[in-house]
Motif scaffolding. Structure first.
Motif, PDB file in Angstrom:
ATOM      1  N   SER A  23       4.812 -10.344  16.503  1.00 21.99           N
ATOM      2  CA  SER A  23       5.394 -10.675  15.247  1.00 21.99           C
ATOM      3  C   SER A  23       3.676  -9.907  14.483  1.00 21.99           C
ATOM      4  N   LEU A  24       2.623 -10.979  15.007  1.00 22.10           N
ATOM      5  CA  LEU A  24       1.822 -11.338  14.401  1.00 22.10           C
ATOM      6  C   LEU A  24       0.710  -9.395  14.296  1.00 22.10           C
ATOM      7  N   LEU A  25       0.980  -9.442  16.167  1.00 19.67           N
ATOM      8  CA  LEU A  25       0.575  -7.896  16.683  1.00 19.67           C
ATOM      9  C   LEU A  25       1.205  -6.470  15.157  1.00 19.67           C
ATOM     10  N   LEU A  26       2.036  -7.085  15.164  1.00 15.22           N
ATOM     11  CA  LEU A  26       2.653  -6.117  14.447  1.00 15.22           C
ATOM     12  C   LEU A  26       3.137  -5.718  12.819  1.00 15.22           C
ATOM     13  N   GLY A  27       2.014  -6.602  12.728  1.00 14.88           N
ATOM     14  CA  GLY A  27       2.162  -6.796  11.203  1.00 14.88           C
ATOM     15  C   GLY A  27       1.758  -5.987  10.268  1.00 14.88           C
ATOM     16  N   PRO A  28      -0.107  -5.652  10.563  1.00 25.39           N
ATOM     17  CA  PRO A  28      -0.678  -4.957  10.368  1.00 25.39           C
ATOM     18  C   PRO A  28      -0.157  -3.150  10.634  1.00 25.39           C
ATOM     19  N   PRO A  29       0.365  -3.071  11.354  1.00 24.18           N
ATOM     20  CA  PRO A  29       0.791  -1.362  11.512  1.00 24.18           C
ATOM     21  C   PRO A  29       2.159  -0.932  10.806  1.00 24.18           C
ATOM     22  N   THR A  30       2.752  -2.597  10.344  1.00 23.19           N
ATOM     23  CA  THR A  30       4.473  -2.548   9.492  1.00 23.19           C
ATOM     24  C   THR A  30       3.090  -2.207   8.295  1.00 23.19           C
ATOM     25  N   HIS A  31       2.560  -3.104   7.613  1.00 21.59           N
ATOM     26  CA  HIS A  31       2.435  -2.294   6.849  1.00 21.59           C
ATOM     27  C   HIS A  31       1.794  -1.131   6.271  1.00 21.59           C
ATOM     28  N   LEU A  32       1.284  -0.884   7.169  1.00 13.72           N
ATOM     29  CA  LEU A  32       0.480   0.867   7.314  1.00 13.72           C
ATOM     30  C   LEU A  32       1.278   1.669   6.635  1.00 13.72           C
ATOM     31  N   LEU A  33       2.723   1.669   7.877  1.00 16.55           N
ATOM     32  CA  LEU A  33       3.481   2.676   7.915  1.00 16.55           C
ATOM     33  C   LEU A  33       4.955   1.896   6.279  1.00 16.55           C
ATOM     34  N   GLY A  34       4.194   1.148   5.947  1.00 18.66           N
ATOM     35  CA  GLY A  34       5.605   1.291   4.764  1.00 18.66           C
ATOM     36  C   GLY A  34       4.214   1.764   3.032  1.00 18.66           C
ATOM     37  N   ASP A  35       3.337   1.880   3.474  1.00 17.84           N
ATOM     38  CA  ASP A  35       1.951   2.446   2.480  1.00 17.84           C
ATOM     39  C   ASP A  35       2.051   3.828   2.602  1.00 17.84           C
ATOM     40  N   ARG A  36       2.528   4.155   3.874  1.00 19.47           N
ATOM     41  CA  ARG A  36       2.982   5.385   4.128  1.00 19.47           C
ATOM     42  C   ARG A  36       3.860   6.912   2.843  1.00 19.47           C
ATOM     43  N   ILE A  37       5.015   5.048   3.277  1.00 17.50           N
ATOM     44  CA  ILE A  37       6.438   5.705   2.695  1.00 17.50           C
ATOM     45  C   ILE A  37       5.840   6.023   0.818  1.00 17.50           C
ATOM     46  N   PRO A  38       5.784   6.787   0.197  1.00 15.34           N
ATOM     47  CA  PRO A  38       5.519   7.872  -1.199  1.00 15.34           C
ATOM     48  C   PRO A  38       6.330   6.760  -1.976  1.00 15.34           C
ATOM     49  N   HIS A  39       5.679   6.057  -2.873  1.00 17.04           N
ATOM     50  CA  HIS A  39       6.034   4.779  -3.665  1.00 17.04           C
ATOM     51  C   HIS A  39       5.214   4.313  -4.894  1.00 17.04           C
ATOM     52  N   GLN A  40       6.263   3.413  -4.930  1.00 15.45           N
ATOM     53  CA  GLN A  40       5.712   3.210  -7.470  1.00 15.45           C
ATOM     54  C   GLN A  40       5.050   1.852  -6.703  1.00 15.45           C
ATOM     55  N   ASP A  41       3.953   1.577  -7.315  1.00 16.79           N
ATOM     56  CA  ASP A  41       3.609  -0.275  -7.650  1.00 16.79           C
ATOM     57  C   ASP A  41       3.861  -1.404  -8.669  1.00 16.79           C
ATOM     58  N   ILE A  42       3.972  -1.748  -8.912  1.00 17.43           N
ATOM     59  CA  ILE A  42       3.912  -2.878  -9.664  1.00 17.43           C
ATOM     60  C   ILE A  42       2.728  -3.330 -10.903  1.00 17.43           C
ATOM     61  N   ALA A  43       3.018  -2.809 -11.548  1.00 14.96           N
ATOM     62  CA  ALA A  43       1.423  -3.339 -12.232  1.00 14.96           C
ATOM     63  C   ALA A  43       0.349  -4.465 -12.261  1.00 14.96           C
ATOM     64  N   SER A  44       2.042  -5.456 -12.674  1.00 14.51           N
ATOM     65  CA  SER A  44       1.448  -6.887 -13.106  1.00 14.51           C
ATOM     66  C   SER A  44       0.705  -7.912 -11.418  1.00 14.51           C
ATOM     67  N   ARG A  45      -0.105  -7.281 -11.139  1.00 17.54           N
ATOM     68  CA  ARG A  45      -0.675  -8.184  -9.709  1.00 17.54           C
ATOM     69  C   ARG A  45      -0.503  -9.809 -10.184  1.00 17.54           C
TER      70      ARG A  45
END
Length: 129
Positions: A23-45
């Motif tokens: 789960s720790l090793l697959l976390g960063p690649p999961t993040h990258l795959l999620g960010d690869r999907i064209p998406h909107q972000d929330i403006a409020s940090r």
């Protein structure tokens, strides 16, 4: 992808692996795959941080801080820490979100992402593998 959905998708992967290490090793690649999907972000940090911490906190409270789902949620959301802590940027450059990052803007709305994150986390809170 919004932080809450990074947490939720990483937690789902962690629950599926049933392994802390995987789960720790697959976390960063999961993040990258999620960010690869064209998406909107929330403006409020502030909202991004609060919703991500809330999802992680709920997972940790229900499943335990060292459960693979909790660790997967943490590992998948951790790359976003470079937005908040400049010290995590080698030579001042973002690793996951800079020039070489996979982030794509697009039509996957933040509202739908938040709803999906809530559904995934809710499911994981109700199940114990």
């Amino acid at each position: 992808m919004i932080v809450a959905l990074h947490v939720a998708s990483g937690a789902a992967v962690g629950a599926l692996t049933r392994s802390r290490v995987r789960s720790l090793l697959l976390g960063p690649p999961t993040h990258l795959l999620g960010d690869r999907i064209p998406h909107q972000d929330i403006a409020s940090r502030r909202f991004e941080i609060a919703s991500g911490v809330a999802c992680l906190g709920l997972l940790a409270a229900r499943r335990g801080p060292f459960d693979p789902a909790t660790l997967g949620g943490f590992a998948a959301s951790a790359p976003d820490l470079e937005h908040v802590f400049p010290s995590l940027r080698p030579r001042g450059r973002k690793v996951f979100h800079g020039r070489l990052g996979w982030h794509r803007s697009g039509n996957f709305s933040a509202n739908v992402q938040l709803l999906l994150a809530g559904a995934l986390v809710g499911y994981l809170l109700g199940s114990r593998d």
